[in-house]
Scaffold this motif. Sequence first.
Motif, PDB file in Angstrom:
ATOM      1  N   VAL A 165       0.796  -1.284  -0.014  1.00  0.00           N
ATOM      2  CA  VAL A 165      -0.163  -0.113  -0.062  1.00  0.00           C
ATOM      3  C   VAL A 165       0.808   1.211   0.180  1.00  0.00           C
ATOM      4  CG1 VAL A 165      -2.054  -1.101   1.247  1.00  0.00           C
ATOM      5  CG2 VAL A 165      -0.216   0.067   2.600  1.00  0.00           C
ATOM      6  N   MET A 166       2.104   1.009   0.451  1.00  0.00           N
ATOM      7  CA  MET A 166       3.021   2.123   0.413  1.00  0.00           C
ATOM      8  C   MET A 166       3.694   2.422  -0.922  1.00  0.00           C
ATOM      9  SD  MET A 166       4.656   2.166   4.393  1.00  0.00           S
ATOM     10  CE  MET A 166       5.562   3.888   4.265  1.00  0.00           C
ATOM     11  N   ARG A 167       3.555   1.328  -1.650  1.00  0.00           N
ATOM     12  CA  ARG A 167       4.005   1.373  -3.161  1.00  0.00           C
ATOM     13  C   ARG A 167       5.716   1.482  -2.969  1.00  0.00           C
ATOM     14  NH1 ARG A 167      -0.627   4.723  -6.374  1.00  0.00           N
ATOM     15  NH2 ARG A 167      -2.170   3.460  -5.748  1.00  0.00           N
ATOM     16  N   GLU A 168       6.372   0.936  -2.142  1.00  0.00           N
ATOM     17  CA  GLU A 168       7.658   0.971  -2.201  1.00  0.00           C
ATOM     18  C   GLU A 168       8.435  -0.354  -2.554  1.00  0.00           C
ATOM     19  OE1 GLU A 168       8.973   2.337   1.729  1.00  0.00           O
ATOM     20  OE2 GLU A 168       8.253   4.351   1.237  1.00  0.00           O
ATOM     21  N   SER A 169       9.534  -0.121  -3.205  1.00  0.00           N
ATOM     22  CA  SER A 169      10.576  -1.450  -3.512  1.00  0.00           C
ATOM     23  C   SER A 169      10.902  -2.128  -2.224  1.00  0.00           C
ATOM     24  CB  SER A 169      11.627  -0.932  -4.308  1.00  0.00           C
ATOM     25  OG  SER A 169      12.658  -0.188  -3.686  1.00  0.00           O
ATOM     26  N   VAL A 170      11.350  -3.348  -2.510  1.00  0.00           N
ATOM     27  CA  VAL A 170      11.959  -4.033  -1.293  1.00  0.00           C
ATOM     28  C   VAL A 170      13.143  -3.171  -0.686  1.00  0.00           C
ATOM     29  CG1 VAL A 170      13.410  -6.116  -0.712  1.00  0.00           C
ATOM     30  CG2 VAL A 170      11.247  -6.254  -2.134  1.00  0.00           C
TER      31      VAL A 170
END
Length: 385
Positions: free
Chosen positions: A15-20
Amino acid sequence: MESWTGEEATLLRSVMRESVRDFAGRLGIDPRTVSKWKQYPRRVCRPAMAQVLDLTLSQCGPTEQEAFRVRLAAQRGEPAPAAGDVPAVPASCTVVSHKFLPVYLGERSVPLFAAGTPRATGPGGLERRVLPAGHRSAHASTLHFYACGVAVAHLEEHRHVNSLTELAVWRYRTYQREPAWVGERLSLLLAQHSQGPGAGPSPVPQYMLSAYELRENSWTGEGLDTALQLLTTPSVLVDRQDPANVVPLGPGVEDAKFRDGWAHPEAVPFGGGVSRGIAGWSGVAYHPQSDERALTMQQIIALELDVQALWALSAYVLHMVEDGLDPVLPSEYSWRYLRSAFFRLTTARPTESAQHRMMREAILATSELPDRLRAAQDALRDTNP
């Protein structure tokens, strides 16, 4: 959350749309740990990591928090929470702190009043002048000298904190320092402007009130109301048994206040449909909205300055009575002066907005100033008819 699994941690990253790599950097952990959460979704995170994930979720915006809870409910096969049902949690925020420290100087204030820059009278109609205070760390600091012999220090400080508990600890710790600092500053000014030898004992304010403007934050609805309540009554978040070393009450206290919707029974809200505010015995909290109808923080400050000045003046009179002395003030600042200020503060103006009236009434009620002014008037009327 009571506990976190790899599945829930992966959902938060989604939901934060961040990569690993970015998500790992935000949490301060190895990217391989983030990858393992997706590989082992049922594995329960350790308590320390759960706290980090709780904090990360609390720092998300309202949209991200709602998306997380809706999708989490779907994964568990539960009904999606309705709009507005998202639980409020502690979060970071930015506030502007306004501290007011009043002290009665009497005739000693005359040269300082003369040296000050005139300012427009406030809601109480009190004549005042201002000198810079020169506080070492405040965003702005001023000393307001009133013709009636009272000085009020005003310290404006900008703070970004990770929790309201962090702000409460800072607030009480500065309370240990600021009165003495104001006294030293006033003593220096009195020595500079005094015509005679010596400036007398160092004046030290005996009271301090704060007003907080809540700016950047992620709270909405009941969460915003709880945040304002906690800004107004920070004592419920800290241990003050040792005034010189105020500390947080413990982990989970602020979380519980948000979960239960903390509200002090004696705090008085003021709103008007545009912005939200709460007045309590120890302070005022306000969250303004960008609307031309909204009450401004400057209007609250103007009222508080006059309220604190009159509080100090009436306190001086009542302390004299308690000490068995006849209270005596210059005739122009005796009971008729207090009666005039009381009338101005308690009488609505034709141009006053509904929210401004609610704010004024809330601050006067929680400060108990009207009762003090009436008692001081009665005492002065007996000795200065």
